[in-house]
Motif scaffolding. Structure first.
Motif, PDB file in Angstrom:
ATOM      1  N   UNK A  81      40.803  -7.891  51.861  1.00 17.10           N
ATOM      2  CA  UNK A  81      41.784  -8.892  51.418  1.00 17.10           C
ATOM      3  C   UNK A  81      41.954 -10.043  52.408  1.00 17.10           C
ATOM      4  N   UNK A  82      41.507  -9.831  53.662  1.00 17.20           N
ATOM      5  CA  UNK A  82      41.658 -10.867  54.687  1.00 17.20           C
ATOM      6  C   UNK A  82      40.283 -11.247  55.225  1.00 17.20           C
ATOM      7  N   UNK A  83      40.196 -12.457  55.760  1.00 15.00           N
ATOM      8  CA  UNK A  83      38.972 -12.869  56.445  1.00 15.00           C
ATOM      9  C   UNK A  83      38.879 -12.086  57.754  1.00 15.00           C
ATOM     10  N   UNK A  84      37.888 -11.215  57.915  1.00 12.24           N
ATOM     11  CA  UNK A  84      37.825 -10.347  59.103  1.00 12.24           C
ATOM     12  C   UNK A  84      37.626 -11.111  60.402  1.00 12.24           C
ATOM     13  N   UNK A  85      37.130 -12.345  60.310  1.00  9.11           N
ATOM     14  CA  UNK A  85      36.860 -13.122  61.526  1.00  9.11           C
ATOM     15  C   UNK A  85      37.984 -14.103  61.858  1.00  9.11           C
ATOM     16  N   UNK A  86      39.033 -14.127  61.025  1.00  7.25           N
ATOM     17  CA  UNK A  86      40.129 -15.070  61.274  1.00  7.25           C
ATOM     18  C   UNK A  86      41.093 -14.501  62.320  1.00  7.25           C
ATOM     19  N   UNK A  87      41.314 -15.260  63.363  1.00  2.00           N
ATOM     20  CA  UNK A  87      42.222 -14.851  64.433  1.00  2.00           C
ATOM     21  C   UNK A  87      43.668 -15.129  64.003  1.00  2.00           C
TER      22      UNK A  87
END
Length: 210
Positions: free
Chosen positions: A16-22
């Protein structure tokens, strides 16, 4: 195994989330409905990174295994079928490749490159790990060329390449499956180990090792 592979392939649809987004607001968050495995020290979703990393590691391992199979089986068939000077030259070259520590060589070459990517890493891993496979198929080919069906094909004037790849190679089906399966596991492990030590894929590329 099929569930794991499918989850890795369709990782983009399962996270559900961008895994690379901090996300500074979710640093080291505990598992919850939004992040089933929590987040890391940069606030990135751990489950998403795990799935993306599995996909990258599977992709790298499969590509290296395919390249190794193409080179190793091809040279093994040529060497075992023709024999003579070609066989002696190829075997001496393969013996030289086999005594080299493949993992150490890949590690050294990766440290000398200022910039590299997944494609470069696959090529480097494939450069030294096909020799053992080639010897196995060379020995099997030598024994197959003495069989009656190969002699009959030669007598009938069948092209050498057709004899090797249309008639001899299909008889190695079980050997190809077993050898490929073991090579795939070994290549995934090698990529994961090198990446974990910081000498594999770039840190910006998600993999099981990173």
């Amino acid at each position: 195994l099929l569930i794991v592979v499918l989850a890795a392939i369709f990782a983009d649809f399962l996270t559900p989330h961008d895994p690379l987004r901090i996300d500074p607001n979710n640093i080291l968050a505990y598992p919850d409905a939004g992040h089933l495995l929590g987040t890391d020290e940069a606030g990135r979703d751990v489950l998403g990174q795990l799935l993306l990393g599995a996909r990258t590691s599977l992709m790298a391992g499969t590509a290296v295994t395919a390249l190794n199979g193409f080179i190793g089986i091809g040279l093994g068939l040529l060497s075992g079928y023709y024999g003579g000077l070609l066989d002696r030259l190829l075997m001496r070259f393969i013996d030289f490749i086999m005594v080299l520590p493949a993992s150490v060589l890949v590690l050294v070459l990766m440290t000398t490159l200022s910039e590299y990517n997944l494609f470069t890493f696959i090529l480097l891993m494939s450069a030294f790990s096909w020799a053992g496979k080639s010897k196995v198929f060379r020995n099997r080919t030598q024994s197959e060329t003495k069989r009656d069906y190969v002699r009959a094909s030669k007598t009938a004037g069948t092209n050498d390449l057709l004899i090797m790849f249309r008639e001899i190679l299909p008889n190695f089906g079980s050997l190809v499956i077993i050898n490929t399966t073991m090579s795939l596991a070994r290549n995934i492990g090698m990529e994961t180990g090198l990446s974990f030590l910081g000498f594999g894929l770039p840190s910006t590329v998600p993999s099981l090792g990173n």
